[in-house]
Scaffold this motif. Sequence first.
Motif, PDB file in Angstrom:
ATOM      1  N   ILE B  22       0.833  -1.287  -0.206  1.00 56.47           N
ATOM      2  CA  ILE B  22      -0.143  -0.090  -0.100  1.00 56.47           C
ATOM      3  C   ILE B  22       0.946   1.020  -0.025  1.00 56.47           C
ATOM      4  O   ILE B  22       0.745   2.244  -0.712  1.00 56.47           O
ATOM      5  CB  ILE B  22      -0.970  -0.022   1.200  1.00 56.47           C
ATOM      6  CG1 ILE B  22      -2.051  -1.127   0.850  1.00 56.47           C
ATOM      7  CG2 ILE B  22      -1.912   1.401   1.244  1.00 56.47           C
ATOM      8  CD1 ILE B  22      -3.037  -1.307   2.231  1.00 56.47           C
ATOM      9  N   ARG B  79      -4.186   4.293   5.748  1.00 55.96           N
ATOM     10  CA  ARG B  79      -5.029   3.609   6.874  1.00 55.96           C
ATOM     11  C   ARG B  79      -6.106   3.153   6.188  1.00 55.96           C
ATOM     12  O   ARG B  79      -6.844   1.868   6.348  1.00 55.96           O
ATOM     13  CB  ARG B  79      -5.235   4.383   7.912  1.00 55.96           C
ATOM     14  CG  ARG B  79      -3.892   4.777   8.822  1.00 55.96           C
ATOM     15  CD  ARG B  79      -2.806   3.791   8.992  1.00 55.96           C
ATOM     16  NE  ARG B  79      -3.617   2.394   9.622  1.00 55.96           N
ATOM     17  CZ  ARG B  79      -2.594   1.492   9.557  1.00 55.96           C
ATOM     18  NH1 ARG B  79      -1.519   1.421   9.219  1.00 55.96           N
ATOM     19  NH2 ARG B  79      -2.977   0.432  10.562  1.00 55.96           N
ATOM     20  N   ALA B  81      -7.141   2.357   3.381  1.00 57.50           N
ATOM     21  CA  ALA B  81      -7.162   1.371   2.388  1.00 57.50           C
ATOM     22  C   ALA B  81      -7.355  -0.054   2.672  1.00 57.50           C
ATOM     23  O   ALA B  81      -7.453  -1.058   2.113  1.00 57.50           O
ATOM     24  CB  ALA B  81      -5.877   1.453   1.468  1.00 57.50           C
ATOM     25  N   ARG B  82      -7.091  -0.143   4.139  1.00 58.11           N
ATOM     26  CA  ARG B  82      -7.175  -1.384   4.773  1.00 58.11           C
ATOM     27  C   ARG B  82      -8.659  -1.610   5.771  1.00 58.11           C
ATOM     28  O   ARG B  82      -9.246  -0.761   6.350  1.00 58.11           O
ATOM     29  CB  ARG B  82      -6.123  -1.563   5.816  1.00 58.11           C
ATOM     30  CG  ARG B  82      -4.591  -1.092   5.192  1.00 58.11           C
ATOM     31  CD  ARG B  82      -3.690  -1.073   6.414  1.00 58.11           C
ATOM     32  NE  ARG B  82      -2.318  -0.570   6.055  1.00 58.11           N
ATOM     33  CZ  ARG B  82      -1.448  -1.267   5.489  1.00 58.11           C
ATOM     34  NH1 ARG B  82      -1.613  -2.676   5.504  1.00 58.11           N
ATOM     35  NH2 ARG B  82      -0.479  -0.676   5.096  1.00 58.11           N
ATOM     36  N   PRO B  83      -8.945  -2.966   5.690  1.00 57.02           N
ATOM     37  CA  PRO B  83     -10.353  -3.135   6.347  1.00 57.02           C
ATOM     38  C   PRO B  83     -10.104  -2.960   7.785  1.00 57.02           C
ATOM     39  O   PRO B  83      -9.170  -3.503   8.390  1.00 57.02           O
ATOM     40  CB  PRO B  83     -10.774  -4.747   6.086  1.00 57.02           C
ATOM     41  CG  PRO B  83      -9.715  -5.084   4.632  1.00 57.02           C
ATOM     42  CD  PRO B  83      -8.658  -4.049   4.926  1.00 57.02           C
ATOM     43  N   GLY B  84     -11.017  -2.292   8.525  1.00 54.21           N
ATOM     44  CA  GLY B  84     -10.934  -2.240  10.116  1.00 54.21           C
ATOM     45  C   GLY B  84      -9.895  -1.034  10.522  1.00 54.21           C
ATOM     46  O   GLY B  84      -9.984  -1.235  11.588  1.00 54.21           O
ATOM     47  N   SER B  85      -9.194  -0.486   9.789  1.00 56.07           N
ATOM     48  CA  SER B  85      -8.218   0.251  10.336  1.00 56.07           C
ATOM     49  C   SER B  85      -8.722   1.639  10.900  1.00 56.07           C
ATOM     50  O   SER B  85      -9.891   2.372  10.054  1.00 56.07           O
ATOM     51  CB  SER B  85      -7.027   0.717   9.377  1.00 56.07           C
ATOM     52  OG  SER B  85      -6.317  -0.404   9.236  1.00 56.07           O
ATOM     53  N   ARG B  86      -8.387   2.247  11.880  1.00 59.24           N
ATOM     54  CA  ARG B  86      -8.849   3.755  12.232  1.00 59.24           C
ATOM     55  C   ARG B  86      -8.091   4.572  11.495  1.00 59.24           C
ATOM     56  O   ARG B  86      -7.032   4.505  10.937  1.00 59.24           O
ATOM     57  CB  ARG B  86      -8.591   3.797  13.624  1.00 59.24           C
ATOM     58  CG  ARG B  86      -9.373   2.948  14.505  1.00 59.24           C
ATOM     59  CD  ARG B  86     -10.604   3.801  15.042  1.00 59.24           C
ATOM     60  NE  ARG B  86     -11.420   2.733  15.780  1.00 59.24           N
ATOM     61  CZ  ARG B  86     -11.488   2.252  17.050  1.00 59.24           C
ATOM     62  NH1 ARG B  86     -10.690   2.493  17.809  1.00 59.24           N
ATOM     63  NH2 ARG B  86     -12.528   1.318  17.481  1.00 59.24           N
ATOM     64  N   PHE B 151      -7.049  -2.198  -3.275  1.00 61.98           N
ATOM     65  CA  PHE B 151      -7.179  -2.343  -2.088  1.00 61.98           C
ATOM     66  C   PHE B 151      -8.619  -2.830  -1.497  1.00 61.98           C
ATOM     67  O   PHE B 151      -9.339  -3.317  -2.208  1.00 61.98           O
ATOM     68  CB  PHE B 151      -6.440  -1.123  -1.288  1.00 61.98           C
ATOM     69  CG  PHE B 151      -5.068  -1.054  -1.635  1.00 61.98           C
ATOM     70  CD1 PHE B 151      -4.232  -2.036  -2.168  1.00 61.98           C
ATOM     71  CD2 PHE B 151      -4.836   0.439  -1.888  1.00 61.98           C
ATOM     72  CE1 PHE B 151      -2.974  -1.742  -2.600  1.00 61.98           C
ATOM     73  CE2 PHE B 151      -3.372   0.805  -2.519  1.00 61.98           C
ATOM     74  CZ  PHE B 151      -2.496  -0.448  -2.621  1.00 61.98           C
ATOM     75  N   ALA B 152      -8.590  -2.701  -0.017  1.00 62.54           N
ATOM     76  CA  ALA B 152      -9.895  -3.024   0.528  1.00 62.54           C
ATOM     77  C   ALA B 152     -10.463  -2.070   1.602  1.00 62.54           C
ATOM     78  O   ALA B 152     -10.545  -2.261   2.657  1.00 62.54           O
ATOM     79  CB  ALA B 152      -9.644  -4.310   1.237  1.00 62.54           C
ATOM     80  N   PRO B 153     -10.619  -0.840   1.107  1.00 63.83           N
ATOM     81  CA  PRO B 153     -11.471   0.224   1.949  1.00 63.83           C
ATOM     82  C   PRO B 153     -12.825  -0.125   2.278  1.00 63.83           C
ATOM     83  O   PRO B 153     -13.536  -0.434   1.575  1.00 63.83           O
ATOM     84  CB  PRO B 153     -11.534   1.530   1.164  1.00 63.83           C
ATOM     85  CG  PRO B 153     -11.459   1.084  -0.286  1.00 63.83           C
ATOM     86  CD  PRO B 153     -10.638  -0.281  -0.322  1.00 63.83           C
ATOM     87  N   THR B 154     -12.984  -0.385   3.712  1.00 70.14           N
ATOM     88  CA  THR B 154     -14.532  -0.713   4.064  1.00 70.14           C
ATOM     89  C   THR B 154     -15.394   0.606   4.311  1.00 70.14           C
ATOM     90  O   THR B 154     -16.702   0.589   4.538  1.00 70.14           O
ATOM     91  CB  THR B 154     -14.349  -1.319   5.124  1.00 70.14           C
ATOM     92  OG1 THR B 154     -13.472  -0.791   6.377  1.00 70.14           O
ATOM     93  CG2 THR B 154     -13.897  -2.955   5.211  1.00 70.14           C
TER      94      THR B 154
END
Lengths: 229, 212
Positions: B22, B79, B81-86, B151-154
């Motif tokens: 990332i 941050r 771009a990631r699942p679950g990150s604050r 990536f995996a932005p939630t």
Amino acid sequence: MTLAGIYTSNLRLTLNGGIPERLGDFGGVQLWSSLLGATVGGHPGIGGMAVEAFDAPLKALMLKGLGGDAAAHAELLTRMAVLLRRFFARKLGASDQDVEDLVQETLLAIHLKRETWDSAQPFTAWAYAIARYRLIDLYRRRRVRRSEPIESAEALFAEEVGDSSAGADVERLLSELPERQRVVLKAVKLDELSTAEAAARTGMSESAVKVSVHRSLKALMRRVRDEDR
Amino acid sequence: MKTDDLIAVMANDAKPAARFAIPRRLLLVAAATALAALAVLVPWLGLRDMGQAVADSSYWMKTVYTAALGLGGFLLTERLARPGSRSGRGAFVALAGILVLAAIAVAQLASLSSAEISAALLGSTWDTCPWRIGLLALPGLLAVLLVMRRFAPTRAALAGAAAGLFVGGVAATVYGLHCAETSAAFTLFWYTAGIALSTIAGALAGWRILRW
């Protein structure tokens, strides 16, 4: 460790009584109480050891998998499948047809989006965030479905599908893949051929087989997403 | 397909994964954004006298400000771009930049008459500055959104906004190579407005296309 082994180690965790309030950067309580089950939900705030004990083996498998260790990767996905199946079954009801599809969608995302895991963070928190995202997506898709007209009266007589692990949706999606990808995927999956054997059978190069498998997985995930849009 | 079969196929597909995927890709996006903005800026508006610029503290003030917003956007994007990150410290960096510049602007304006204040606020390019920055950010915005889709932005809209802030900060830094406005108040209003355009565009686009 066997699947039964995971079960008992979870149970031991539960008996030892512990999930901590927080888990690093993520919403820890929610994570552990929901991925591990309702039994542990009511016991917050006891030490960090239990989290370590539960997350560490999964994290180790994930790290090996990221390094290219296929066996570790398979083991991780197998363990996660068990956890996810229980998680989704609890959310939707054990007999819900969508449980296994959600398990597969989440496993696909864990596989295809694995670069987005930050190895400084707990693995399970990341996996939980993906599972929750897929679940919310399902709720959204269902809302769309509900507004659609009923297709035919035959639906009244349709028998309950017995084997919920058949993954009917993914099976149908698989049939929509381009011929070449489907052949390769079938060779690798059904006949359990190695990449080299599949290459020999299909007359493709080994790297072409690898690319084809990867593309198929991505296509599967895309189709899941694009449904009902 | 049964889940076990799917797992077998995925295990077969387990190649060694790239490390720091990332941040590495986002840094490439930063470089591409800057180059694209420069490639548009030079033939379109031209550069200012850079020898004079680097000797001028107001040039560095503007550059540090826009770079801080870009850095804040980068950290946020990394941050989100990631699942679950604050969101983390990215928001803090951007906010700190705004507060510091606001303090400088107030200090500068305090000693001015009302006619001078208006001149400091509006400069001679206030009506074009935000639009130009927004336009310069556009190629970068496309690039960053395409990269984010891998990536995996939630949180799609928030991740898109962060990406817009990121490339907006980079584009505004490049625009500083042309713009000869000197006041902190001008920068605070109109540069920030340009970066905000990019941020809003990022949020709207992200909301549409960053779901997976």
